[in-house]
Design a protein around this motif. Structure first.
Motif, short mmCIF file in Angstrom:
data_model
loop_
_atom_site.label_atom_id
_atom_site.label_comp_id
_atom_site.label_asym_id
_atom_site.label_seq_id
_atom_site.Cartn_x
_atom_site.Cartn_y
_atom_site.Cartn_z
N ASP A 208 0.87 -1.13 -0.21
CA ASP A 208 0.11 0.05 0.07
C ASP A 208 0.83 1.04 0.04
OD1 ASP A 208 -2.33 -1.59 0.00
OD2 ASP A 208 -2.64 -1.33 2.18
N SER A 209 1.89 1.16 0.91
CA SER A 209 2.65 2.65 0.95
C SER A 209 3.55 2.78 -0.37
CB SER A 209 3.68 2.40 2.39
OG SER A 209 4.43 1.25 2.18
N ALA A 210 4.05 1.51 -0.95
CA ALA A 210 4.78 1.80 -2.31
C ALA A 210 3.98 2.20 -3.37
CB ALA A 210 5.40 0.51 -2.59
N ARG A 211 2.64 1.92 -3.42
CA ARG A 211 1.73 2.15 -4.38
C ARG A 211 1.28 3.54 -4.06
NH1 ARG A 211 -1.50 -2.14 -7.41
NH2 ARG A 211 -2.23 -0.17 -8.23
N SER A 212 1.31 4.08 -3.06
CA SER A 212 0.82 5.46 -2.84
C SER A 212 1.78 6.43 -3.49
CB SER A 212 0.86 5.88 -1.22
OG SER A 212 2.05 5.84 -0.83
N ILE A 213 3.08 5.85 -3.59
CA ILE A 213 3.87 7.15 -4.28
C ILE A 213 4.04 6.66 -5.86
CG2 ILE A 213 6.46 7.38 -4.75
CD1 ILE A 213 6.89 7.37 -1.75
N LEU A 214 4.01 5.45 -6.09
CA LEU A 214 4.16 5.05 -7.54
C LEU A 214 3.01 5.26 -8.18
CD1 LEU A 214 6.17 1.83 -7.15
CD2 LEU A 214 7.06 3.85 -7.91
N ASN A 215 1.50 5.32 -7.77
CA ASN A 215 0.48 5.58 -8.47
C ASN A 215 0.41 6.99 -8.93
OD1 ASN A 215 -0.84 3.33 -8.54
ND2 ASN A 215 -1.88 3.43 -6.56
N GLN A 216 1.23 7.92 -8.63
CA GLN A 216 1.44 9.16 -9.12
C GLN A 216 1.72 9.38 -10.48
OE1 GLN A 216 3.27 11.76 -6.02
NE2 GLN A 216 2.21 10.36 -4.71
N PHE A 217 2.56 8.31 -10.68
CA PHE A 217 3.21 8.36 -12.20
C PHE A 217 2.51 7.40 -13.24
CE2 PHE A 217 6.03 9.36 -9.02
CZ PHE A 217 6.58 10.46 -9.19
N ILE A 218 2.39 6.23 -12.72
CA ILE A 218 1.87 5.14 -13.68
C ILE A 218 0.80 4.07 -13.14
CG2 ILE A 218 3.62 3.50 -13.07
CD1 ILE A 218 4.29 2.99 -15.89
N PRO A 219 -0.14 3.95 -14.07
CA PRO A 219 -1.27 3.04 -13.17
C PRO A 219 -1.14 1.61 -13.38
CG PRO A 219 -1.88 3.88 -15.64
CD PRO A 219 -0.68 4.33 -15.21
N ASP A 220 -0.07 1.14 -14.42
CA ASP A 220 -0.03 -0.18 -14.24
C ASP A 220 1.04 -0.77 -13.46
OD1 ASP A 220 0.23 -2.85 -15.17
OD2 ASP A 220 0.82 -2.54 -17.27
N ILE A 221 0.63 -0.94 -12.38
CA ILE A 221 1.50 -1.28 -11.07
C ILE A 221 0.88 -2.84 -10.50
CG2 ILE A 221 2.63 -0.78 -8.85
CD1 ILE A 221 2.01 2.05 -9.61
N TYR A 222 1.65 -3.58 -10.32
CA TYR A 222 1.24 -4.79 -9.58
C TYR A 222 2.32 -5.54 -8.64
CZ TYR A 222 -1.93 -8.83 -8.45
OH TYR A 222 -2.52 -9.70 -7.94
N ILE A 223 2.15 -5.39 -7.41
CA ILE A 223 3.14 -5.72 -6.65
C ILE A 223 2.55 -7.25 -5.80
CG2 ILE A 223 4.57 -5.30 -4.50
CD1 ILE A 223 4.23 -2.56 -5.31
N TYR A 224 3.38 -8.18 -6.08
CA TYR A 224 2.95 -9.47 -5.64
C TYR A 224 3.27 -9.53 -4.08
CZ TYR A 224 2.51 -10.90 -10.21
OH TYR A 224 2.41 -10.87 -11.80
N THR A 225 2.71 -10.39 -3.15
CA THR A 225 2.91 -10.72 -1.99
C THR A 225 3.54 -12.08 -1.68
OG1 THR A 225 0.77 -10.99 -1.11
CG2 THR A 225 1.51 -8.78 -0.85
N ASP A 226 4.52 -12.15 -1.09
CA ASP A 226 4.92 -13.63 -0.89
C ASP A 226 5.29 -13.80 0.53
OD1 ASP A 226 6.27 -15.99 -1.37
OD2 ASP A 226 8.09 -15.18 -1.57
N HIS A 227 4.53 -14.40 1.25
CA HIS A 227 4.35 -15.13 2.68
C HIS A 227 4.89 -16.51 2.76
CE1 HIS A 227 4.01 -14.65 6.89
NE2 HIS A 227 3.37 -15.59 6.91
N MET A 228 6.08 -16.51 2.88
CA MET A 228 6.32 -18.07 3.21
C MET A 228 6.36 -18.83 4.48
SD MET A 228 9.59 -19.13 0.52
CE MET A 228 9.30 -18.95 -1.45
N LYS A 229 5.81 -19.98 4.61
CA LYS A 229 5.65 -20.42 6.01
C LYS A 229 6.37 -21.63 6.25
CE LYS A 229 0.48 -19.22 6.24
NZ LYS A 229 0.10 -18.75 4.75
N GLY A 230 6.46 -22.04 7.55
CA GLY A 230 7.00 -23.11 7.89
C GLY A 230 8.55 -23.44 7.63
N ALA A 231 8.87 -24.47 7.12
CA ALA A 231 10.24 -24.72 6.81
C ALA A 231 10.86 -23.79 6.03
CB ALA A 231 10.51 -26.22 6.33
#
Length: 371
Positions: A208-231
């Protein structure tokens, strides 16, 4: 192979020297490695790097004196094949991977390396960034095919590590010359926010915070989230973000940040990290060029080793590491680059650029087996 030995002093640019020594076949002698330090000689991560070089080559001779302040390295033939290596936790896997990216195309057998250790830290390029920027760059130079891939199986944050990465690369007889002079305009931004051993919500806060800055310049933004669990999440908690800007001409520019290891420095908020990383990406886009700053030396190496033809690459301002790399290229391969500075375009966008031109040395991979 017995050619004149190249001598250096000090511990700086240690990795560059061994990589270029292996490619050129010239032995290298490094003296006074931290000789004035309270703890003199090679550090553990450098010893680990020497062991990795020994694993991927055949017939390498390494002599280190008792205090570890002098190293003599006589390179063998690049052999390749399946390699497993436990990287030292003082540096991330990116430190070792950058050397493998430079050497992998010139092996006898296709390389399949399994590296274990720290995948993301604050010193070296992370595995995510190299996957998104260095792999497309290698394809530009004709190193492609289904054999070329970089996979993150597990993440590991400092100080505990526990990450695992698989890198495989096909071998090539020669490298084709390139003309990369127009970086194009940024058309989309992709990213990866990761979190391990912390709340999964943290990755969303970074996005959310990264998009708040980058959205001012370009609409095509996609940031994946990667939460690894366990081992798969390694042994230490942490989070971070890597951002990649892709241009219309297929150039990739990157920026990344990782959280402080627990107990070291002041803890950073995910919102701060997201904003700072977005600003770093904007800084990288301002610097511009067809290759981002972490891959400058890789591009210059491939240009030097290309066929005997002219290669041109437009880069942003040269980093100190790249400047030293050019000096090393001169002493190992006697290659000189023509360097022309280019002022930013009329509309005042971006910083000064540098057009690098050279004629390849016509390096051929003689050890590649004929199938």
């Amino acid at each position: 192979m017995a050619s004149s030995c190249v001598s250096y002093e000090g511990c700086n640019f240690f990795r560059q020297r061994l990589v270029l020594s292996t490619l050129s076949g010239k032995p290298v002698k490094i003296r006074k490695i931290r000789s004035k330090d309270d703890n003199p000689g090679l550090r553990d991560f450098e010893a680990s790097f020497i062991r990795l070089m020994d694993k991927i080559t055949n017939g390498t001779r390494i002599e280190i004196n008792e205090t570890g302040t002098t190293l003599y390295f006589q390179p063998g033939l690049l052999y390749g094949g399946a390699v497993e290596h436990d990287c030292n936790f003082q540096r991330s896997i990116g430190y070792y991977l950058l050397a493998l990216l430079a050497l992998a195309p010139f092996m006898k057998n296709p390389l399949k390396a399994v590296l274990r250790g720290v995948t993301n830290d604050q010193k070296d390029p992370s595995v995510d960034t190299l996957k998104a920027t260095a792999i497309p760059l290698m394809k530009r130079f004709g190193i492609d095919g289904e054999g070329l891939e970089l996979k993150v199986l597990r993440r590991g944050m400092p100080p505990g590590g526990g990450g695992e990465v698989v890198f495989s690369c096909p071998v090539r007889r020669f490298i084709k010359p390139v003309q990369l002079t127009d970086p194009g305009k940024v058309k989309r931004i992709r990213g990866m926010a990761f979190s391990v051993r912390v709340s999964p919500q943290i990755a969303n806060r970074i996005v959310d915070s990264a998009r708040s800055i980058l959205n001012q310049f370009i609409p095509d933004i996609y940031i994946y989230t990667d939460h690894m669990k366990g081992a798969n999440s390694g042994k230490s908690p942490g989070f971070g973000l890597s951002l990649i800007a892709e241009t219309t001409n297929g150039t990739f520019l990157s920026a990344e940040m990782a959280s402080n290891p627990p107990g070291q420095g002041t803890p950073i908020l995910p919102e701060e990290l997201g904003k700072n990383c977005a600003k770093l990406l904007l800084e990288e886009i301002y610097r511009g060029g067809c290759v981002d700053s972490i891959n400058q030396s890789l591009a210059l190496l491939y240009m030097t080793l290309g066929q005997q033809d002219v290669s041109k690459v437009l880069l942003g301002p040269l980093s100190p590491y790249t400047i030293e790399f050019l000096r090393h290229l001169r002493s190992f391969f006697q290659t000189m680059f023509k360097i022309e500075t280019q002022k930013p375009e009329e509309d005042g966008k971006g910083g000064e650029k540098v057009l690098m031109t050279c004629v390849g040395v016509g390096y051929t991979n003689l050890s590649k087996t004929l199938k």
